[in-house]
Design an enzyme around this catalytic site. Structure first.
Site, PDB file in Angstrom:
ATOM      1  N   ASP A  14      -4.315  -7.728   8.265  1.00 47.46           N
ATOM      2  CA  ASP A  14      -2.392  -6.971   7.870  1.00 47.46           C
ATOM      3  C   ASP A  14      -2.306  -6.283   8.757  1.00 47.46           C
ATOM      4  O   ASP A  14      -3.277  -5.650   9.380  1.00 47.46           O
ATOM      5  CB  ASP A  14      -2.458  -6.701   6.303  1.00 47.46           C
ATOM      6  CG  ASP A  14      -1.234  -6.373   6.443  1.00 47.46           C
ATOM      7  OD1 ASP A  14      -0.979  -6.783   6.398  1.00 47.46           O
ATOM      8  OD2 ASP A  14      -1.734  -4.887   5.623  1.00 47.46           O
ATOM      9  N   ASP A  57      -4.801  -3.595   3.152  1.00 46.23           N
ATOM     10  CA  ASP A  57      -4.910  -1.545   2.504  1.00 46.23           C
ATOM     11  C   ASP A  57      -3.263  -1.837   1.322  1.00 46.23           C
ATOM     12  O   ASP A  57      -3.988  -0.912   0.807  1.00 46.23           O
ATOM     13  CB  ASP A  57      -4.422  -0.651   3.652  1.00 46.23           C
ATOM     14  CG  ASP A  57      -3.504  -0.988   4.280  1.00 46.23           C
ATOM     15  OD1 ASP A  57      -2.350  -2.169   4.044  1.00 46.23           O
ATOM     16  OD2 ASP A  57      -2.860   0.636   4.639  1.00 46.23           O
TER      17      ASP A  57
END
Length: 760
Positions: free
Chosen positions: A436, A652
């Protein structure tokens, strides 16, 4: 990942004493599975613990302990902070104590000495009766533990290592006693064989205990970070600049509550998770996060319990104590990883369930075959004894858990928490790592860079900023914080809103109570979510310059009010986020491992490609909705044609959780959300992307040790049993080899302690 305990279940952790081999583990697990209400039970030989989940209201902890004891083992409830330390304080005369080993060898040395002197041409031996005097204490006193444990296992309908040792040494001792009473010739006796077997097994168990303590060093090091007491300040002096001893109380740590203000002097460990309200300085968090450099802390900075205060007194307001603290959760995660079983362990469990009965059968066949072929009762018995002794499955039972304990322990020391042993089995297969972007490869703290109004001549830019910031009041999203920080920096008060509504994957919607758009429904949303909107070409044209600079673009839309239904853009709002300094080195490290890298981003393609090109990412998926990340992971796994790829996902945020769960290996940054960490098999304790390659490296090395240990454990028995049956190994050599095998397996696992991150 360890699932949360169901509300209708109870969870217990027991310390199990007396287990010696994989057969013991299998027997305890089978006994636990038969208890009414037990939903799952898992026993680990290396940690000597059992983890049991029981349906609430069925069996109590006392019932479980009583049944384990009835099976022939010691059992007690595990102390979360004392278990490992208790194991290191065993009595010098305990079953596995060094004193028993030394005493045994002192008594056995005169028995073995004639064999050692014979090659030198010295022919000397003790009389048979003196041999009996020296061998009997070894057999019946030092070896009593084998009779006791072997008898209990026999009564429970199963066998273990102790039963094999008891039968084997009793046969050698009994044969020697019979020959002494009938012939009286010392040279035909085999007391030294039974004595040295018991001594070597005791030595092996002592070495095992020492090695097991070393594999648990990581948890003990973490446990030692807890101070016993905390200096709790009196309420009236909490904000003072200096403190005297009469202004605080030393309270035991378990009496500290959230909200208490704790005084931490230079050189002391911070006892709780909290926030600094007075003081500043540097704090060493290396044992918790693996970060080698002390971290600068100021008022309002968060601190982690267990970290070391460098210089300057700090006053910390406690926010999380006890089991809610980060340190406690880290210890729990490491313990869970070390007590869980890798799926390969199932093979070991299946083998160990039939191992002891099979060995006894082989020993009986060996005795009969040798007696018929050689026509010597003594040789037949001795070869059967050798089979019984060398076949003890200690090494087999320790092979996997010892490697897992050592590998997860050293990883935790460098800020890598491996929560799921399944990760160890998949890490060596990984060929793709998907990142990501925001918060993983970038700092995750975007700044407002551009605000471009759409022909709103009468509306000032600061009014648009105040309105947009008002929509984000209370939001924890990084872009929301960037807007609020920008308004604060320009001393612009955010306009309050009503009917605020978060739109997952789109943005946020609310109605300002003041300003030029009062009463209108406004929506701050991503450009990609405008698909199908007739204003999309106008928005793209306005935002093109921002896209070209790699900025993340949102658009503020006016949806109208009760009288007029509008759908017009108000302004382009663009944000920028800096790449982490070590993002490129993290990608390079993965390329060195032969792993392809992928980046997932909600940004437009040109912005995402600009980022990926600067750090060397191989493939980019841009303009994706958060919900599509898991689908992309699935697509990457399926690969091309029939070739399957193994994919790791690094993220995250909350929106990364489905992708983390879908990936073969999920890695979550601890700087992100709890949801992401729960969905991932690995947690990286600091927001450093270079830890990704390190996590894969230690996982590969741990898996390699597991395979090496299992190979040698199986090979040892495969080669050793036939050699013993054919007379190539005496009982004494068999006992020495058996003890050595367990020690070698543990020593091989402990080599993992020398591992260091390549990027450090």
């Amino acid at each position: 990942m360890t699932p949360k305990e169901p509300t209708d279940s109870e969870f217990f952790i027991l310390d199990i004493g007396g287990m010696t081999c994989a057969s013991c583990v299998s027997r305890v697990e089978k006994a636990l599975d038969k208890i009414p209400g037990v939903e799952a039970a898992m026993v680990n030989l290396a940690t000597e613990q059992a983890r049991i989940r029981v349906k609430r209201g069925t069996s109590t902890l006392a019932d479980i302990i009583a049944l384990v004891q009835k099976t022939g083992y010691e059992a007690s409830e595990s102390s979360p902070r004392g278990h490992l330390n208790q194991k290191t304080s065993k009595s010098f005369w305990a079953n596995d104590g060094l004193a028993r080993v030394l005493l045994g060898f002192a008594l056995a040395t005169p028995l073995v000495l004639p064999m050692l002197l014979m090659p030198l041409g010295i022919h000397w031996s003790l009389s048979g009766w003196w041999q009996l005097v020296l061998a009997t204490p070894i057999q019946l006193i030092l070896g009593w533990r084998f009779y006791k444990a072997g008898y209990k296992s026999l009564m429970a309908g199963a066998g273990n290592m102790d039963l094999l040792v008891a039968i084997g040494t009793s046969a050698a001792y009994g044969l020697s006693l019979y020959l002494l009473l009938t012939s009286g010739h010392a040279h035909e006796l085999y007391f030294e064989g039974s004595a040295i077997i018991i001594c070597m097994v005791l030595l092996g168990k002592w070495l095992e205990a020492r090695a097991k303590q070393q594999t648990s060093e990581a948890i003990r090091a973490l446990q030692k970070l807890w101070p016993e007491y905390a200096k709790v300040l009196n309420v009236e002096v909490q904000l003072a600049g200096s403190f005297t001893p009469d202004q605080y109380r030393d309270l035991p740590l378990d009496q500290v509550l959230p909200g208490d203000c704790i005084l931490v002097l230079p050189g002391e460990r911070i006892p709780v998770d909290g926030k600094i309200i007075v003081g500043n300085g540097h704090v060493d968090e290396s044992l918790l996060t693996g970060e080698s450099e002390p971290v600068k802390k100021m008022p309002q900075s968060k601190v982690i319990g267990g970290s070391l205060n460098g210089e300057g007194a700090l006053v910390v307001r406690a926010e999380a104590v006890g089991v809610e603290s980060v340190l406690s959760k880290i210890i729990l995660l490491v313990e869970e990883a070390q007590t869980q079983k890798a799926s390969i362990q199932k093979l070991v469990d299946q083998v160990s369930a039939i191992f002891v009965p099979t060995v006894i059968l082989i020993a009986v066949i060996t005795a009969i075959a040798n007696w018929l072929y050689i026509d010597s009762t003594s040789i037949a018995i001795l070869r059967a004894v050798s089979v019984l002794v060398i076949a003890c499955p200690c090494a087999l039972g320790l092979a996997t858990p010892a490697a897992i304990m050592a590998g997860t322990g050293v990883a935790a020391r460098f800020g890598i928490l491996i929560k799921d042993p399944q990760v160890l089995e998949l890490a060596h297969k990984l060929d793709i790592v998907a990142f990501d972007k925001t918060g993983t490869l970038t700092i995750g703290k975007p700044r407002l860079l551009t605000l471009l109004p759409f022909n709103q001549v009468s509306i000032q830019t600061n009014e648009i900023l105040a309105t947009a910031a008002g929509l984000q009041l209370g939001s924890e999203h990084p872009l929301a914080k960037a807007l609020l920080d920008a308004a604060k920096d320009q001393q612009i008060a955010a306009i309050t809103t009503v009917n605020s509504k978060a739109l997952p994957g789109i943005g946020i919607e609310a109605i300002p109570t003041a300003g030029p758009f009062a009463g209108h429904t406004l929506r701050l949303q991503s450009v990609v979510s405008l698909e199908g909107n007739p204003n999309l070409p106008l928005v793209l044209e306005k935002a093109q310059a921002c896209f070209d600079q790699g900025q993340t673009v949102s658009v503020l839309m006016n949806l109208g009010n009760e009288l007029d239904s509008l759908n017009t853009p108000i302004a382009i709002i663009a944000f920028g986020d800096e790449l982490k300094a070590n993002a490129k080195s993290a990608v390079d490290a993965l390329h060195d491992l032969g792993i392809r890298t992928v980046m997932l981003s909600g940004d437009n393609l040109s912005a995402a490609q600009r980022v990926s090109k600067s750090i060397g990412i191989d493939e980019v998926f841009a303009q994706i909705m958060p919900g599509n990340k898991a689908e992309i992971i699935q697509t990457l796994q399926s690969g091309f044609g029939s070739q399957k790829h193994y994919v790791a996902m690094v993220g995250d945020g909350v929106n990364d959780a489905p992708a983390l769960a879908m990936a073969d290996v999920g890695m979550a940054m601890s700087t992100g959300t709890d949801v992401a960490m729960q969905a991932a098999g690995i947690t990286l304790m600091r927001g450093d992307p270079t830890l990704v390659a390190d996590a894969i490296d230690i996982s590969k090395k741990t898996w390699s040790k597991i395979r090496q240990n299992l190979f040698w454990a199986f090979a040892f028995n495969t080669i050793g049993i036939p050699m013993a049956a054919l007379g190539y190994l005496s009982p004494m050599l068999a006992g020495s080899a058996m003890a050595l095998s367990s020690f070698c397996v543990l020593s091989n696992a402990l080599l993992l302690k020398r591992w260091h991150p390549k990027q450090s």
